[in-house]
Design a protein around this motif. Structure first.
Motif, PDB file in Angstrom:
ATOM      1  N   GLU A   1       1.041  -1.107  -0.011  1.00  0.00           N
ATOM      2  CA  GLU A   1      -0.064  -0.006   0.090  1.00  0.00           C
ATOM      3  C   GLU A   1       0.758   1.380   0.052  1.00  0.00           C
ATOM      4  OE1 GLU A   1      -3.307  -0.029   2.699  1.00  0.00           O
ATOM      5  OE2 GLU A   1      -3.902  -1.953   2.246  1.00  0.00           O
ATOM      6  N   GLY A   2       1.966   1.067  -0.333  1.00  0.00           N
ATOM      7  CA  GLY A   2       3.190   2.445  -0.328  1.00  0.00           C
ATOM      8  C   GLY A   2       3.918   2.459   0.487  1.00  0.00           C
ATOM      9  N   PHE A   3       4.346   1.741   1.463  1.00  0.00           N
ATOM     10  CA  PHE A   3       5.310   1.921   2.476  1.00  0.00           C
ATOM     11  C   PHE A   3       6.702   1.678   1.698  1.00  0.00           C
ATOM     12  CE2 PHE A   3       8.775  -0.006   5.258  1.00  0.00           C
ATOM     13  CZ  PHE A   3       8.854   1.153   6.114  1.00  0.00           C
ATOM     14  N   GLN A   4       7.888   2.545   1.828  1.00  0.00           N
ATOM     15  CA  GLN A   4       8.946   2.229   1.163  1.00  0.00           C
ATOM     16  C   GLN A   4      10.248   2.778   2.130  1.00  0.00           C
ATOM     17  OE1 GLN A   4       8.774   4.473  -2.878  1.00  0.00           O
ATOM     18  NE2 GLN A   4       8.212   2.494  -3.603  1.00  0.00           N
ATOM     19  N   GLY A   5       9.969   2.805   3.622  1.00  0.00           N
ATOM     20  CA  GLY A   5      10.824   3.301   4.420  1.00  0.00           C
ATOM     21  C   GLY A   5      11.889   2.083   4.925  1.00  0.00           C
ATOM     22  N   ARG A   6      12.488   2.380   5.923  1.00  0.00           N
ATOM     23  CA  ARG A   6      13.383   1.259   6.538  1.00  0.00           C
ATOM     24  C   ARG A   6      12.757   0.633   7.485  1.00  0.00           C
ATOM     25  NH1 ARG A   6      18.344   4.740   9.210  1.00  0.00           N
ATOM     26  NH2 ARG A   6      19.375   2.771   9.227  1.00  0.00           N
ATOM     27  N   ILE A   7      12.796  -0.836   7.772  1.00  0.00           N
ATOM     28  CA  ILE A   7      12.456  -1.554   8.728  1.00  0.00           C
ATOM     29  C   ILE A   7      13.841  -2.121   9.425  1.00  0.00           C
ATOM     30  CG2 ILE A   7      11.091  -3.852   9.223  1.00  0.00           C
ATOM     31  CD1 ILE A   7       9.862  -3.556   6.636  1.00  0.00           C
ATOM     32  N   LEU A   8      13.777  -1.673  10.861  1.00  0.00           N
ATOM     33  CA  LEU A   8      14.916  -1.832  11.527  1.00  0.00           C
ATOM     34  C   LEU A   8      14.634  -2.993  12.671  1.00  0.00           C
ATOM     35  CD1 LEU A   8      16.204   1.795  12.137  1.00  0.00           C
ATOM     36  CD2 LEU A   8      16.915   0.155  10.368  1.00  0.00           C
ATOM     37  N   THR A   9      15.338  -4.024  12.870  1.00  0.00           N
ATOM     38  CA  THR A   9      15.153  -4.866  13.747  1.00  0.00           C
ATOM     39  C   THR A   9      16.549  -5.642  14.092  1.00  0.00           C
ATOM     40  OG1 THR A   9      13.830  -6.886  14.307  1.00  0.00           O
ATOM     41  CG2 THR A   9      14.443  -6.687  11.857  1.00  0.00           C
ATOM     42  N   THR A  10      16.652  -6.741  14.770  1.00  0.00           N
ATOM     43  CA  THR A  10      17.964  -7.487  14.804  1.00  0.00           C
ATOM     44  C   THR A  10      18.127  -8.351  13.626  1.00  0.00           C
ATOM     45  OG1 THR A  10      16.818  -9.080  16.238  1.00  0.00           O
ATOM     46  CG2 THR A  10      17.602  -7.205  17.303  1.00  0.00           C
ATOM     47  N   LYS A  11      19.417  -8.655  13.613  1.00  0.00           N
ATOM     48  CA  LYS A  11      19.809  -9.685  12.582  1.00  0.00           C
ATOM     49  C   LYS A  11      18.995 -10.795  12.639  1.00  0.00           C
ATOM     50  CE  LYS A  11      24.208  -7.647  12.121  1.00  0.00           C
ATOM     51  NZ  LYS A  11      25.855  -7.562  12.172  1.00  0.00           N
ATOM     52  N   ALA A  12      18.841 -11.544  13.646  1.00  0.00           N
ATOM     53  CA  ALA A  12      18.333 -12.710  13.825  1.00  0.00           C
ATOM     54  C   ALA A  12      16.820 -12.656  13.221  1.00  0.00           C
ATOM     55  CB  ALA A  12      18.090 -13.147  15.458  1.00  0.00           C
ATOM     56  N   THR A  13      16.179 -11.507  13.679  1.00  0.00           N
ATOM     57  CA  THR A  13      14.906 -11.236  13.499  1.00  0.00           C
ATOM     58  C   THR A  13      14.557 -11.079  12.070  1.00  0.00           C
ATOM     59  OG1 THR A  13      14.117 -10.301  15.603  1.00  0.00           O
ATOM     60  CG2 THR A  13      12.904  -9.713  13.818  1.00  0.00           C
ATOM     61  N   VAL A  14      15.647 -10.652  11.263  1.00  0.00           N
ATOM     62  CA  VAL A  14      15.677 -10.286   9.757  1.00  0.00           C
ATOM     63  C   VAL A  14      15.354 -11.876   9.302  1.00  0.00           C
ATOM     64  CG1 VAL A  14      16.892  -9.794   7.767  1.00  0.00           C
ATOM     65  CG2 VAL A  14      16.963  -8.323   9.591  1.00  0.00           C
ATOM     66  N   GLU A  15      16.240 -12.693   9.641  1.00  0.00           N
ATOM     67  CA  GLU A  15      16.132 -14.172   9.171  1.00  0.00           C
ATOM     68  C   GLU A  15      14.857 -14.696   9.501  1.00  0.00           C
ATOM     69  OE1 GLU A  15      19.383 -16.860   8.965  1.00  0.00           O
ATOM     70  OE2 GLU A  15      20.593 -15.417   9.865  1.00  0.00           O
ATOM     71  N   LEU A  16      14.204 -14.547  10.629  1.00  0.00           N
ATOM     72  CA  LEU A  16      13.068 -15.205  11.083  1.00  0.00           C
ATOM     73  C   LEU A  16      11.768 -14.711  10.331  1.00  0.00           C
ATOM     74  CD1 LEU A  16      13.741 -15.585  14.960  1.00  0.00           C
ATOM     75  CD2 LEU A  16      13.526 -17.319  13.224  1.00  0.00           C
ATOM     76  N   ALA A  17      11.736 -13.289  10.375  1.00  0.00           N
ATOM     77  CA  ALA A  17      10.799 -12.622   9.487  1.00  0.00           C
ATOM     78  C   ALA A  17      10.629 -13.218   8.157  1.00  0.00           C
ATOM     79  CB  ALA A  17      10.910 -11.065   9.789  1.00  0.00           C
ATOM     80  N   GLU A  18      11.721 -13.289   7.553  1.00  0.00           N
ATOM     81  CA  GLU A  18      11.679 -13.718   6.097  1.00  0.00           C
ATOM     82  C   GLU A  18      10.896 -15.075   5.995  1.00  0.00           C
ATOM     83  OE1 GLU A  18      14.641 -15.131   2.278  1.00  0.00           O
ATOM     84  OE2 GLU A  18      15.366 -13.854   4.207  1.00  0.00           O
ATOM     85  N   LEU A  19      11.376 -15.970   7.017  1.00  0.00           N
ATOM     86  CA  LEU A  19      10.636 -17.285   7.074  1.00  0.00           C
ATOM     87  C   LEU A  19       9.441 -17.117   7.349  1.00  0.00           C
ATOM     88  CD1 LEU A  19      11.295 -20.368   7.424  1.00  0.00           C
ATOM     89  CD2 LEU A  19      11.508 -20.008   9.731  1.00  0.00           C
ATOM     90  N   LEU A  20       8.763 -16.295   8.384  1.00  0.00           N
ATOM     91  CA  LEU A  20       7.549 -16.232   8.828  1.00  0.00           C
ATOM     92  C   LEU A  20       6.559 -15.620   7.812  1.00  0.00           C
ATOM     93  CD1 LEU A  20       8.780 -17.293  11.543  1.00  0.00           C
ATOM     94  CD2 LEU A  20       7.026 -16.348  12.688  1.00  0.00           C
ATOM     95  N   LEU A  21       7.083 -14.418   7.213  1.00  0.00           N
ATOM     96  CA  LEU A  21       6.236 -14.037   6.112  1.00  0.00           C
ATOM     97  C   LEU A  21       5.893 -14.871   4.704  1.00  0.00           C
ATOM     98  CD1 LEU A  21       7.727 -10.160   6.491  1.00  0.00           C
ATOM     99  CD2 LEU A  21       5.329 -11.122   7.479  1.00  0.00           C
ATOM    100  N   LEU A  22       6.946 -15.369   4.568  1.00  0.00           N
ATOM    101  CA  LEU A  22       6.985 -16.097   3.317  1.00  0.00           C
ATOM    102  C   LEU A  22       5.752 -17.338   3.483  1.00  0.00           C
ATOM    103  CD1 LEU A  22      10.389 -16.390   1.684  1.00  0.00           C
ATOM    104  CD2 LEU A  22       8.479 -15.057   0.931  1.00  0.00           C
ATOM    105  N   ASP A  23       5.863 -17.996   4.815  1.00  0.00           N
ATOM    106  CA  ASP A  23       4.895 -19.021   5.270  1.00  0.00           C
ATOM    107  C   ASP A  23       3.554 -18.247   5.394  1.00  0.00           C
ATOM    108  OD1 ASP A  23       4.393 -21.724   6.389  1.00  0.00           O
ATOM    109  OD2 ASP A  23       3.667 -20.410   7.827  1.00  0.00           O
ATOM    110  N   ALA A  24       3.564 -17.027   5.940  1.00  0.00           N
ATOM    111  CA  ALA A  24       2.114 -16.352   6.173  1.00  0.00           C
ATOM    112  C   ALA A  24       1.500 -16.154   4.781  1.00  0.00           C
ATOM    113  CB  ALA A  24       2.248 -15.247   7.196  1.00  0.00           C
TER     114      ALA A  24
END
Length: 464
Positions: A75-98
């Motif tokens: 819907e238009g967000f193009q900013g930065r998403i800041l988190t920890t390095k472990a969360t980057v990996e887990l978020a990729e896994l969970l979002l693709l699964d979702a």
């Protein structure tokens, strides 16, 4: 400066907060609602222009904290998403699964409607392509490293001890010539749980947004919990049944493996088959093994000694659908750990179909069950229950162990809050059911004397 409560306010899931500063808009979390009465909010337009958000700060990778990020980006967000390095990996896994689940749900509903004479076109909440497009904005930041957002605003992540990579978010900003501190607790973990460090104590906070999931109850001790787990395994196996454990793929599954490994090493349970039947949980376990910097001292020592706490000979990690189906044709008893933890989707539903009407089996819940979920219905004794479109009679034993919770209990929340060096101007309680919110609010007032309020959905407060 204004703070908008746009999720997990008066309820547990859907975490989302908007911080309006003079020249910036900062979003903290963008999570999916999982309570059945509130799932319609997932489909509503965001109550802000997505393209006007400058940065998103993600506390951790659980889907009720990150699950609407693909929709936000679409819907238009193009900013930065800041988190920890472990969360980057887990978020990729969970979002693709979702995203895959959203697509499968849409296809399943279209087939069902077609059989019912309603040839509807049903679109998923978001697609795999949407999730993949969102991943480019994720940036990993080490714990304790201050990141400048501009205009004198900084953010620092501290360990929340909830799941791998989970954070407390500290935002510092200038106001009338002074520095103010806004702290989001994120989901706080329980102390003395395996693998991960305990939550970091809070520093100064002028304003604090704090979770309250278990604000009205205490957990079993870790020792009692391990004893009960051993007893349930032995009792179920003595009856010739399976122990089926719905478990969150990230965090809970890995803790269970750690504890089962310990029980097996102590000869307290039979050397029976243990299946982790969740491709996501298998991948999450691999991510855990890549991030020992998040481990506590005990887990690090085990690794250094050559004893991987997440591996043992009778453990089988299941990815393929064919292997998952084969589990339910095995003779003898087994421990089956499968996602999702609240039984809302995934392979756990198929294992429930094969075991829930067998009195010799046990269904064991080891995590929070939101209202309206199948897991909550089972815990509350509903019988029969609807699984995969059909009602099933519940004959299996239904049990729960609160000591496995990745959330701090009431005592833990109050102890963490008590580490604040000075009283905050205001504590805002979120991420809890009404009873938990009210109980914890009263306890904080009585024991600590802090100003505390319970904001509701879409409330806005001025942080002056």
């Amino acid at each position: 400066m204004r703070l908008h409560f746009l999720g997990a306010a008066g309820n547990v899931t859907g975490s989302c907060y908007l911080l309006e500063l003079e020249h910036q808009r900062v979003l903290v979390d963008c999570g999916l609602y999982q309570e059945r009465p509130l799932r319609g909010r997932n489909w509503e337009p965001f109550p802000f222009p997505a393209e006007q958000i400058n940065v998103l700060l993600l506390t951790h990778a659980h889907i009720d904290h990150c699950g609407l990020i693909p929709k936000l980006c679409r819907e238009g967000f193009q900013g930065r998403i800041l988190t920890t390095k472990a969360t980057v990996e887990l978020a990729e896994l969970l979002l693709l699964d979702a995203a895959h689940i959203q697509e499968e749900d849409a296809r399943f509903k279209m087939k069902r409607h077609a059989r019912e004479g309603r040839p509807d076109v049903i679109h998923p909440l978001y697609t795999t392509a949407d999730a993949q497009a969102a991943l480019q904005y994720l940036e990993g930041v080490p714990y304790g490293e201050m990141v400048t957002l501009g205009d004198g605003i900084t953010v620092t992540f501290y360990d929340a001890g909830h799941i791998l990579g989970s954070t407390q978010v500290e935002i510092r900003y200038p106001l009338n010539g002074q520095e103010r501190v806004l702290l989001f607790s994120g989901d706080l973990g329980a102390v003395d749980r395996p693998i991960l460090r305990d939550p970091a104590p809070p520093g100064r906070a002028d304003y604090l947004v704090m979770e309250s999931t278990y604000g009205d109850r205490q957990h079993e001790s870790a020792e009692d919990c391990l004893d009960r787990l051993a007893a349930l395994v032995n009792e179920t196996f003595a009856h010739g049944g399976n122990l089926v454990i719905p478990a969150f793929a990230v965090g809970r599954t890995q803790e269970l493996l750690y504890d089962l490994n310990e029980l097996l090493a102590q000869d307290r349970i039979p050397n029976a088959l243990v299946f982790v039947d969740s491709p996501m949980a298998v991948s999450a376990t691999e991510i855990f093994q890549r991030h020992p910097e998040c481990y506590d001292e005990e887990a690090r020592q085990l690794l250094h000694s050559g004893d991987n706490p997440l591996e043992f000979p009778s453990l089988h990690l299941v990815r393929r659908v064919e292997d998952s189906k084969a589990i339910n044709h095995l003779r003898g008893s087994a421990i089956i750990i499968s996602a999702s933890g609240m039984c809302t989707a995934g392979r756990i539903k198929h294992h429930l179909v094969h075991n829930i009407s067998r009195p010799e089996c046990t269904i064991l819940f080891v995590g929070y069950q939101a209202r309206g979920t199948l897991g909550r219905h089972l815990l509350e004794g509903e019988n029969p229950v609807r699984i995969l479109g059909q009602y099933r009679e519940v004959k299996a034993r239904i049990e729960s162990l609160s000591g496995f919770s990745a959330h701090a209990d009431q005592r833990g929340l109050l102890e963490w809050l008590g580490h604040l060096p000075t009283p905050p101007r205001q504590v805002f309680l979120t991420h809890g059911e009404p009873e938990a919110l009210q109980t914890l609010q009263e306890k904080i007032r009585e024991q600590l004397g802090f100003a505390v309020q319970v904001p509701q959905y879409r409330d806005v407060v001025e942080l002056t």
